[in-house]
Write a protein that holds these residues in place. Sequence first.
Motif, short mmCIF file in Angstrom:
data_model
loop_
_atom_site.label_atom_id
_atom_site.label_comp_id
_atom_site.label_asym_id
_atom_site.label_seq_id
_atom_site.Cartn_x
_atom_site.Cartn_y
_atom_site.Cartn_z
N LEU A 8 0.81 -1.22 0.00
CA LEU A 8 0.00 0.00 0.00
C LEU A 8 0.84 1.27 0.00
N ARG A 9 2.15 1.13 0.09
CA ARG A 9 3.00 2.30 0.29
C ARG A 9 2.86 3.32 -0.83
N ASP A 10 2.90 2.86 -2.09
CA ASP A 10 2.81 3.79 -3.22
C ASP A 10 1.45 4.51 -3.23
N ASP A 11 0.38 3.75 -3.00
CA ASP A 11 -0.94 4.36 -2.97
C ASP A 11 -1.05 5.37 -1.82
N GLN A 12 -0.50 5.00 -0.66
CA GLN A 12 -0.57 5.91 0.48
C GLN A 12 0.21 7.19 0.21
N MET A 13 1.33 7.07 -0.47
CA MET A 13 2.10 8.27 -0.79
C MET A 13 1.30 9.20 -1.71
N ARG A 14 0.58 8.64 -2.67
CA ARG A 14 -0.24 9.48 -3.55
C ARG A 14 -1.40 10.11 -2.79
N TYR A 15 -2.05 9.32 -1.92
CA TYR A 15 -3.14 9.86 -1.11
C TYR A 15 -2.64 11.00 -0.23
N SER A 40 -0.05 12.87 -0.66
CA SER A 40 0.32 14.03 -1.47
C SER A 40 -0.90 14.87 -1.83
N LEU A 41 -2.00 14.20 -2.20
CA LEU A 41 -3.25 14.92 -2.51
C LEU A 41 -3.78 15.64 -1.27
N TRP A 42 -3.69 14.98 -0.12
CA TRP A 42 -4.19 15.60 1.11
C TRP A 42 -3.36 16.83 1.47
N LYS A 43 -2.05 16.75 1.33
CA LYS A 43 -1.20 17.90 1.64
C LYS A 43 -1.48 19.07 0.70
N SER A 44 -1.72 18.74 -0.57
CA SER A 44 -2.02 19.81 -1.52
C SER A 44 -3.34 20.50 -1.18
N LEU A 45 -4.31 19.73 -0.67
CA LEU A 45 -5.58 20.33 -0.25
C LEU A 45 -5.40 21.19 0.99
N CYS A 46 -4.56 20.73 1.92
CA CYS A 46 -4.35 21.47 3.18
C CYS A 46 -3.48 22.71 2.99
N HIS A 47 -2.83 22.85 1.84
CA HIS A 47 -1.96 24.00 1.60
C HIS A 47 -2.67 25.13 0.86
N THR A 48 -3.96 25.01 0.64
CA THR A 48 -4.73 26.08 0.01
C THR A 48 -5.73 26.64 1.01
N GLU A 49 -6.01 27.92 0.91
CA GLU A 49 -6.95 28.56 1.84
C GLU A 49 -8.35 27.96 1.70
N ASP A 50 -8.79 27.76 0.46
CA ASP A 50 -10.12 27.19 0.26
C ASP A 50 -10.20 25.77 0.82
N GLY A 51 -9.13 25.02 0.65
CA GLY A 51 -9.11 23.65 1.16
C GLY A 51 -9.20 23.62 2.67
N VAL A 52 -8.41 24.44 3.34
CA VAL A 52 -8.43 24.48 4.81
C VAL A 52 -9.79 24.95 5.31
N GLU A 83 -4.44 4.41 9.39
CA GLU A 83 -5.42 3.36 9.66
C GLU A 83 -6.08 2.86 8.38
N SER A 84 -6.08 3.67 7.33
CA SER A 84 -6.75 3.30 6.08
C SER A 84 -5.80 3.40 4.88
N GLY A 85 -4.50 3.28 5.13
CA GLY A 85 -3.54 3.30 4.03
C GLY A 85 -3.51 4.62 3.30
N GLY A 86 -3.79 5.74 3.99
CA GLY A 86 -3.79 7.05 3.39
C GLY A 86 -5.12 7.47 2.80
N TYR A 87 -6.03 6.51 2.63
CA TYR A 87 -7.33 6.82 2.00
C TYR A 87 -8.19 7.65 2.94
N ARG A 88 -8.89 8.62 2.36
CA ARG A 88 -9.76 9.50 3.15
C ARG A 88 -11.10 9.67 2.43
N ASP A 89 -12.15 9.76 3.22
CA ASP A 89 -13.48 10.04 2.67
C ASP A 89 -14.41 10.42 3.83
#
Length: 351
Positions: free
Chosen positions: A118-125, A127-139, A341-347
């Motif tokens: 799951l490591r590669d998938d978790q890294m992509r997840y 990365s997407l989460w960090k990009s969302l948290c780095h924008t004002e609209d996302g936060v 707990e979910s391999g990086g997956y969020r929903d």
Amino acid sequence: LPPPNVVLGAGFFSATLSHLIGVAYAASVGLPHQAWEEALRGGTDLILLVNFIWQGPRFVYGLWAYSFAYVFSWGILCQWLYHNPMARPPTISFVVFILAAPISLLRIYSLRHSKLLLRDDQMRYDSLWKSLCHTEDGVAGIRHLRKVVRMIGLDKDDYCRQLNRLRADKLPARLKEKYLSLAHTRPIHPIFWDIQHWYMPNRPDKEREVSSFNQLYCAGSIAATMVQTLIESWAERCQGMFMVQRDEGERRFVKWVDVVAQPELVSMVRWPSLKRHGRAMEKLLRSYGNNPSHLLDIARGSLVFENMTHLTNCLGIIVTDENVRVERIKNRLDTLYDSDESGGYRDVCIN
């Protein structure tokens, strides 16, 4: 036939009971050393009794607990009787140790191997989460979603089970008469009149959990069609998207309003199927202690959104929909959630 763990548990219950009887008898005839030996053996057998009643990962922990408790108690007894803690080696403990050790090692290996897969998938997840948290609209969207979920008040790990409907024929006489007086507004099927099972719509019985795996799938197969219709209506009102796959294998997310506008896309939508029987059995045995009432996602569906605003709006629409009753909300799109707990997956999961 009863499950194997019940048969083994009954055996160790009998063994524990016989040891307790042995303690009482030895004490009554003035054999304190025999009484202590029976007590120590009964105590360790009690560990296995509890171990077979509980299921899941705790079973392995119980084997380790039994092994160490047996060595410790047997060493004390040998020191008292023979003045040498190893005068009589605890053979049973060694056998249990030989059983527990490979199980534990294989479990550790399987968990590490799964994390590597799951490591590669978790890294992509991540990365997407960090990009969302780095924008004002996302936060702002994440914070607003957290407030909405807390306001709804269903984000706790409260009681959430598959329950049977309340039966009017089991109610006290006065409540039964009141229900039957209203039966003309909600007709009772003749077959239920014949067998005198009068189920009350929209009234779960918290004392009667679903205990049949087959019942869950029977109800789930009926509910799946209704759930899909509801999801389509929610998607149309809040810009929800579905996965569309063309014959060439191309996959992309398309808004439901666009799918409706292009009828040829309807057949290309990848609708979720019922949970596979094999996967349901795995969860049932590994995580839920063979209790079918814990399986909450036999019939399921999902919506994808372009932004947090559409997601939060859809959550409000679902909660206020008179055709459903929301029992629990798991907000994994929260900075407080540990995505390991979910391999990086969020929903956002809604039961």
